[in-house]
Design a protein around this motif. Structure first.
Motif, PDB file in Angstrom:
ATOM      1  N   TRP A 159       0.802  -1.224   0.000  1.00 64.47           N
ATOM      2  CA  TRP A 159       0.000   0.000   0.000  1.00 64.47           C
ATOM      3  C   TRP A 159       0.840   1.282   0.000  1.00 64.47           C
ATOM      4  O   TRP A 159       0.325   2.364  -0.185  1.00 64.47           O
ATOM      5  N   ASP A 160       2.169   1.148   0.190  1.00 66.17           N
ATOM      6  CA  ASP A 160       3.037   2.315   0.166  1.00 66.17           C
ATOM      7  C   ASP A 160       4.488   1.895  -0.069  1.00 66.17           C
ATOM      8  O   ASP A 160       5.210   1.590   0.869  1.00 66.17           O
ATOM      9  N   PRO A 161       4.932   1.880  -1.325  1.00 63.89           N
ATOM     10  CA  PRO A 161       6.301   1.441  -1.630  1.00 63.89           C
ATOM     11  C   PRO A 161       7.373   2.378  -1.088  1.00 63.89           C
ATOM     12  O   PRO A 161       8.548   2.010  -1.033  1.00 63.89           O
ATOM     13  N   TYR A 162       6.985   3.584  -0.671  1.00 56.41           N
ATOM     14  CA  TYR A 162       7.954   4.558  -0.164  1.00 56.41           C
ATOM     15  C   TYR A 162       7.856   4.733   1.358  1.00 56.41           C
ATOM     16  O   TYR A 162       8.381   5.686   1.914  1.00 56.41           O
ATOM     17  N   LEU A 163       7.220   3.799   2.007  1.00 61.08           N
ATOM     18  CA  LEU A 163       6.952   3.919   3.436  1.00 61.08           C
ATOM     19  C   LEU A 163       8.226   4.113   4.259  1.00 61.08           C
ATOM     20  O   LEU A 163       8.241   4.892   5.217  1.00 61.08           O
ATOM     21  N   TYR A 164       9.295   3.424   3.861  1.00 60.06           N
ATOM     22  CA  TYR A 164      10.523   3.458   4.663  1.00 60.06           C
ATOM     23  C   TYR A 164      11.657   4.252   4.010  1.00 60.06           C
ATOM     24  O   TYR A 164      12.820   4.082   4.363  1.00 60.06           O
TER      25      TYR A 164
END
Length: 209
Positions: A159-164
């Motif tokens: 749901w969010d490939p840029y979360l980290y």
């Protein structure tokens, strides 16, 4: 002529201590002394215990450093964060999840295709700690787990490939630890502080250079 009675010149208050009483007192003294010595020898040797713990902890860190440095060169994640999280999450590799299933970071499984194990864990929810059961990934080795842990930061989640991204782009461990907590890696409200404390206590920042 009447015979004179011999006078007893010994002090009337003087009494000889019977030999048996003297022996008893000596035996009691020896018993008390031996008991005290036994208690002293039964005490744990704190210095040796601490030295053993320190050695095991150092060995744990040394096992992770080469892989952590490699992952840093390839993906940019700081070794101090990798090792610090591993220490915190696995209790120096002593937790059941890490010792039996090589999962150093408490990485959960959300795919039926994963090799996983269901275990109880604690999470912080609605202002209190609760116990839940969750599926955790099983790894062939600590090295495999470390690589998967880093790829989680690189690829993010569905749901969010840029979360980290904040963790990967951080130039120092304090910023990275805050990004970890902000991204929701753990539910613990003090997670950033705990990771930072582990890093500083064990001087893990030296591996970031």
């Amino acid at each position: 002529m009447a015979k004179r009675k011999k006078k007893n010149y010994a002090s009337p208050s003087f009494k000889k201590v019977p030999v048996i009483l003297s022996v008893t007192i000596v035996l009691i003294g020896i018993f008390v002394l031996m008991s005290s010595l036994k208690k002293i020898t039964d005490l744990p040797i704190q210095g040796n215990n601490q030295e053993t713990t320190d050695t095991k902890n150092e060995e744990f860190i040394n096992k992770l450093v080469p892989v952590a440095k490699e992952l840093h060169q390839t993906y940019g994640i700081l070794p101090s964060i990798i090792i610090g999280q591993a220490i915190l999450e696995s209790d120096w590799g002593q937790s059941e999840l890490s010792a039996k299933y090589n999962n150093l970071f408490g990485i959960k499984s959300f795919s039926p295709n994963d090799d996983s194990i269901k275990l109880k864990t604690k999470e912080y929810k609605d202002g209190k700690w609760i116990e839940i059961s969750a599926n955790f990934k099983v790894y062939a080795s600590w090295e495999d787990c470390m690589r998967d842990h880093t790829l989680l930061f690189v690829n993010g989640v569905d749901w969010d490939p840029y979360l980290y991204q904040g963790v990967l782009l951080a130039s120092d461990y304090k910023t990275a630890a805050k990004a970890l907590q902000a991204s929701g890696y753990a539910t613990d409200p003090d997670y950033a502080y705990k990771v930072t404390s582990v890093i500083e206590k064990n001087e893990l920042y030296q591996y970031d250079k």
